[in-house]
Design an enzyme around this catalytic site. Structure first.
Site, short mmCIF file in Angstrom:
data_model
loop_
_atom_site.label_atom_id
_atom_site.label_comp_id
_atom_site.label_asym_id
_atom_site.label_seq_id
_atom_site.Cartn_x
_atom_site.Cartn_y
_atom_site.Cartn_z
N TYR A 67 0.77 -1.35 0.06
CA TYR A 67 -0.01 0.16 -0.08
C TYR A 67 0.92 1.32 -0.06
CZ TYR A 67 -4.99 -0.07 -0.24
OH TYR A 67 -6.45 -0.33 -0.56
N GLU A 69 -0.70 4.82 -0.45
CA GLU A 69 -1.44 6.06 -0.64
C GLU A 69 -0.45 7.26 -0.27
OE1 GLU A 69 -5.54 6.16 0.87
OE2 GLU A 69 -5.46 3.82 0.79
N ASP A 244 -6.99 14.41 -23.95
CA ASP A 244 -6.74 13.08 -23.83
C ASP A 244 -6.24 12.16 -24.84
OD1 ASP A 244 -7.44 10.43 -23.29
OD2 ASP A 244 -9.56 10.64 -22.98
N THR A 273 -3.81 6.63 -21.77
CA THR A 273 -3.53 5.25 -21.14
C THR A 273 -2.25 5.01 -21.35
OG1 THR A 273 -3.99 4.43 -23.21
CG2 THR A 273 -6.12 4.61 -21.64
N LYS A 276 -2.12 1.51 -24.64
CA LYS A 276 -2.51 1.26 -26.15
C LYS A 276 -1.44 1.61 -27.13
CE LYS A 276 -7.21 2.80 -24.95
NZ LYS A 276 -8.30 3.65 -25.08
N ARG A 282 -1.39 -2.01 -18.69
CA ARG A 282 -2.90 -1.48 -18.64
C ARG A 282 -2.69 -0.39 -17.39
NH1 ARG A 282 -6.08 -3.88 -21.58
NH2 ARG A 282 -7.60 -2.52 -21.40
C1 LIG Z 1 -9.43 3.90 -24.04
C2 LIG Z 1 -9.50 5.54 -23.83
C3 LIG Z 1 -10.10 5.84 -22.42
C4 LIG Z 1 -10.15 4.78 -21.29
O1 LIG Z 1 -9.30 4.01 -20.90
P1 LIG Z 1 -9.26 2.78 -20.01
O2 LIG Z 1 -7.99 2.46 -19.60
O3 LIG Z 1 -10.17 1.85 -20.66
O4 LIG Z 1 -10.19 3.29 -18.87
C5 LIG Z 1 -10.12 7.17 -21.98
N1 LIG Z 1 -9.99 7.99 -23.13
C6 LIG Z 1 -10.09 7.85 -24.56
C7 LIG Z 1 -9.57 8.83 -25.55
C8 LIG Z 1 -9.58 6.50 -24.67
O5 LIG Z 1 -9.41 6.02 -25.98
#
Ligand SMILES: *Cc1c(COP(=O)(O)O)cnc(C)c1O
Length: 481
Positions: A67, A69, A244, A273, A276, A282
């Site tokens: 942990y 935090e 994002d 993220t 990707k 992840r």
């Molecule tokens: C995939 C994605 C997310 C969410 O990611 P998770 O790890 O699945 O929660 C947020 N914003 C965009 C633009 C995404 O493509």
């Protein structure tokens, strides 16, 4: 991987699976099967990739048990010295890689990163000035009446984001998502004719709506975004620009997107993220300017609990990989391969939203095949081609059945696919869709879900894919005993 590394990886995983099998053999078996399935399928899901064995192995350790935090050097638990090392290194790699003033690597996912960003922006823009007005340093000093008015003020803010069917993400103000409930939201779309972002229309909407937060970024828009322009729009209306980059972080890291297409120098806050196109574990991450750093740094306790220290460690490893020259080569190939895929479709008469791509994904409009996205996705899966259905702008079939299929190049590029393979992938997909007929409902009408795939098509496509997949093995040299 070198031969030595392959040998080590093979024996490490084989032994790990034996250890797991001693407790729950069905999980060991499912894990083996998952590798076999991933090896045997043509993975075109634009949000997926294959992380390196080093990244994967880093997640399977005792850091999971700790942990931590708080923040580096300021934890609510004892004994966090090694977690501090891990978190500082991950943040340092992220700052260096993206040229960011500040990086927060605790978010567990992209959605978490966005929640941290939203609440950080609210804390910085709304809560702090309100506390100052009241003369309080901290929310704990507020009276019940102060609290009541602060809550009203926080809950009365506006967010402008890209609509889901234009390619935005559900966290960008989609009604059923918390982002569409915690903010008064409006959405901008794309030009109905070209399918492209219309910056003048975004600016006009921003002038009228005056959002506190302008969100840029996407999950299914096949084009680059001019973030300098988005920042101009945000500045004109006094909004915070949040980008994002969950989908295209790998293209930013690999310097395919530079200048006005690199969000980091233009946005106040950037979320992403890590799993990707960035090819890490992840997880999520927030980058910010010095101005926003103190509020983002309070992600825990504001939004998060204990960080996933084993995943932060894996983020550090993945970010170290992304700082190597080989990652730039990879990112450029991801973009080049998307061109090959798009050309492969266009040369065979298929329709692409916006007429093409200049990032890592294409959005195939399957209505010209007489199919819904759902039917196309299922028929392709029968032929071993893994995709996901996706709305097209103003989709007549809605968000469930849809009229599109989204395809991305990051995963197969990791396997080593190049121009010829992606051209062939387009050919195979067109072959499947041209040989798929919509089914009928029980009442005899046209179905949006059922379909009939022509005889022998699936087998033909599977064997053509197998040839390419065998030539470009996933985790070459990794053999489980
Ligand atoms: C995939 C994605 C997310 C969410 O990611 P998770 O790890 O699945 O929660 C947020 N914003 C965009 C633009 C995404 O493509």
């Amino acid at each position: 991987m070198s031969d030595d590394l392959s040998r080590l990886t093979s024996s490490a995983y084989s032994q790990a699976l034996e250890v797991i099998a001693a407790v729950e053999p069905r999980i060991a078996e499912a894990t083996r099967q998952e590798l076999a399935d991933q090896r045997a399928s043509l993975k075109l899901i634009a949000s997926e990739n294959y992380a390196s064995p080093a990244v994967l192995m880093t997640m399977g350790t005792w850091f999971s048990d700790k942990y931590a935090e708080g923040t580096v050097g300021h934890r609510f638990y004892a004994g966090c010295q090694n977690v501090d090392t891990v978190e500082s290194l991950a943040a340092e790699h992220a700052r260096e890689l993206f040229g960011a003033e500040y990086a927060y690597v605790q978010p567990h996912s992209g959605i978490d990163a966005n929640l941290v960003a939203f609440w950080s922006i609210l804390a910085h823009r709304v809560e702090s000035p309100a506390l100052e007005r009241i003369g309080a340093k901290n929310v704990s000093e507020l009276t019940e009446a102060d609290w009541e008015s602060l809550r009203k003020e926080l809950g009365n803010q506006r967010l402008l984001g890209m609509s889901l069917d234009a390619g935005g993400h559900l966290t960008h103000g989609f009604r059923p998502n918390i982002s569409g409930k915690m903010f008064h939201q409006q959405q901008y779309g794309t030009d109905p004719v070209t399918g492209l972002l219309d910056y003048d229309a975004v600016a006009a909407k921003a002038r009228e709506f005056k959002p506190l937060v302008l969100v840029a970024g996407y999950s299914a828009y096949p084009r680059r975004v001019d973030f300098a322009k988005m920042r101009e729009i945000a500045d004109e209306v006094g909004a915070t620009l949040m980008v994002d980059m969950a989908h295209f972080a790998g293209l930013v890291a690999g310097k395919v997107f530079t200048g006005d297409e690199d969000p980091v120098p233009h946005a106040h806050v950037v979320t992403t993220t890590t799993h990707k196109s960035l090819r890490g574990p992840r997880g999520g991450m927030v980058l910010a300017t010095e101005e926003y750093a103190p509020s983002v740094d309070r992600g825990c306790p504001m939004v998060l609990g204990g960080p996933l220290s084993h995943v932060m460690a894996a983020k550090a490893v993945a970010l170290a990989e992304a700082r190597q020259d080989s990652f730039r080569t990879y990112a450029q190939k991801v973009a080049d391969n998307a061109q090959s895929l798009a050309q492969g479709f266009l040369s065979r008469g298929a329709n692409l939203v916006t007429g093409g791509t200049d990032n890592h994904l294409v959005l195939l409009d399957v209505s010209s095949f007489g199919l819904t996205g759902r039917q196309a996705e299922s028929a392709l899966l029968d032929a071993g081609v893994v995709t996901n259905r996706n709305s097209v702008p103003n989709d007549p079939n809605g968000a469930w059945y849809t009229s599109g299929v989204r395809l991305g190049t990051p995963a197969l590029t990791t396997r080593g696919f190049g121009h010829d393979e992606f051209d062939r992938v387009a050919e195979l997909i067109v072959d499947v869709l041209a040989n798929t007929q919509p089914g009928t409902t029980k009442a005899g009408g046209p179905s949006k879900a059922s379909y009939v795939l022509g005889d022998g098509v699936a087998d033909k496509v599977k064997s053509a894919s197998a040839e390419m997949l065998d030539k470009h093995p996933l985790y070459p040299g990794l053999e489980l005993s």
